[in-house]
Design a protein around this motif. Structure first.
Motif, PDB file in Angstrom:
ATOM      1  N   GLU A 106       0.777  -1.320   0.193  1.00  0.00           N
ATOM      2  CA  GLU A 106      -0.074  -0.013   0.000  1.00  0.00           C
ATOM      3  C   GLU A 106       0.788   1.293  -0.158  1.00  0.00           C
ATOM      4  N   GLN A 109       2.379   1.734  -3.455  1.00  0.00           N
ATOM      5  CA  GLN A 109       1.399   2.220  -4.182  1.00  0.00           C
ATOM      6  C   GLN A 109       1.186   3.603  -4.002  1.00  0.00           C
ATOM      7  N   THR A 110       1.197   4.149  -3.123  1.00  0.00           N
ATOM      8  CA  THR A 110       0.931   5.636  -2.672  1.00  0.00           C
ATOM      9  C   THR A 110       2.005   6.506  -3.024  1.00  0.00           C
ATOM     10  N   SER A 113       2.104   6.637  -7.017  1.00  0.00           N
ATOM     11  CA  SER A 113       0.897   7.554  -7.303  1.00  0.00           C
ATOM     12  C   SER A 113       1.297   9.053  -7.108  1.00  0.00           C
ATOM     13  N   GLU A 146       8.204  -4.405  -4.703  1.00  0.00           N
ATOM     14  CA  GLU A 146       7.187  -3.994  -4.962  1.00  0.00           C
ATOM     15  C   GLU A 146       6.999  -2.884  -5.781  1.00  0.00           C
ATOM     16  N   LEU A 150       5.121  -2.576  -9.814  1.00  0.00           N
ATOM     17  CA  LEU A 150       4.399  -1.355 -10.226  1.00  0.00           C
ATOM     18  C   LEU A 150       5.027  -0.503 -11.259  1.00  0.00           C
ATOM     19  N   GLN A 154       3.820   0.019 -15.337  1.00  0.00           N
ATOM     20  CA  GLN A 154       3.441   1.195 -16.176  1.00  0.00           C
ATOM     21  C   GLN A 154       4.245   1.586 -17.241  1.00  0.00           C
TER      22      GLN A 154
END
Length: 155
Positions: A106, A109-110, A113, A146, A150, A154
């Motif tokens: 998490e 991911q934060t 982004s 991780e 991610l 992309q």
């Protein structure tokens, strides 16, 4: 009570109870912190190292103990591996609760982004942001995997 004070207090208690493993481990921690304090003073930071730096030192010591224990175990020296694990347990008691894999995912991911990272070229920026926010709590090897996953998605 600051972390430094807690370590010193625990060292005194361990000396009173004659817990040799705890005494040697706490002295090792204090020596590593003092070494970093000296380096910080050389950089004109008279107050020495701060809490995130101390937590990074503790994480490094913990990782060293775990790697040594594994090496000793592979070499058949279970007595030494057991001692290293005992030291690792003492060191880890001064670190905050480690993040669970779901929390690491998490957080990764934060950060990805928030930084609007677009590919593997942004890996360094993402890892720097994670280290700034979660030093002492996050396993950065897992976080790196991780973030890489991610960012590859992309690209």
């Amino acid at each position: 009570m600051s972390l430094r004070d807690r370590i010193l207090s625990d060292l005194k208690d361990a000396m009173r109870t004659k817990d040799s493993t705890r005494v040697s481990t706490l002295r090792l921690i204090q020596a590593a912190i003092k070494d970093r304090d000296i380096a910080a003073r050389a950089e004109d930071r008279c107050e020495g190292c701060d809490l995130p730096e101390i937590q990074a030192i503790l994480q490094k010591l913990l990782k060293q103990r775990e790697e040594s224990a594994e090496t000793y175990e592979n070499a058949g020296r279970l007595d030494l591996a057991e001692r290293e694990r005992a030291e690792a347990e003492i060191v880890s008691s001064y670190l905050p609760e480690p993040m669970k894999p779901a929390e690491i995912a998490e957080a990764a991911q934060t950060v990805v982004s928030e930084l609007d990272a677009g590919g593997l070229k942004d890996m360094g920026r993402c890892m720097a942001a994670l280290k700034e926010r979660y030093t002492g709590r996050m396993d950065f090897a897992k976080a790196g995997k991780e973030v890489k996953t991610l960012l590859q998605g992309q690209a």
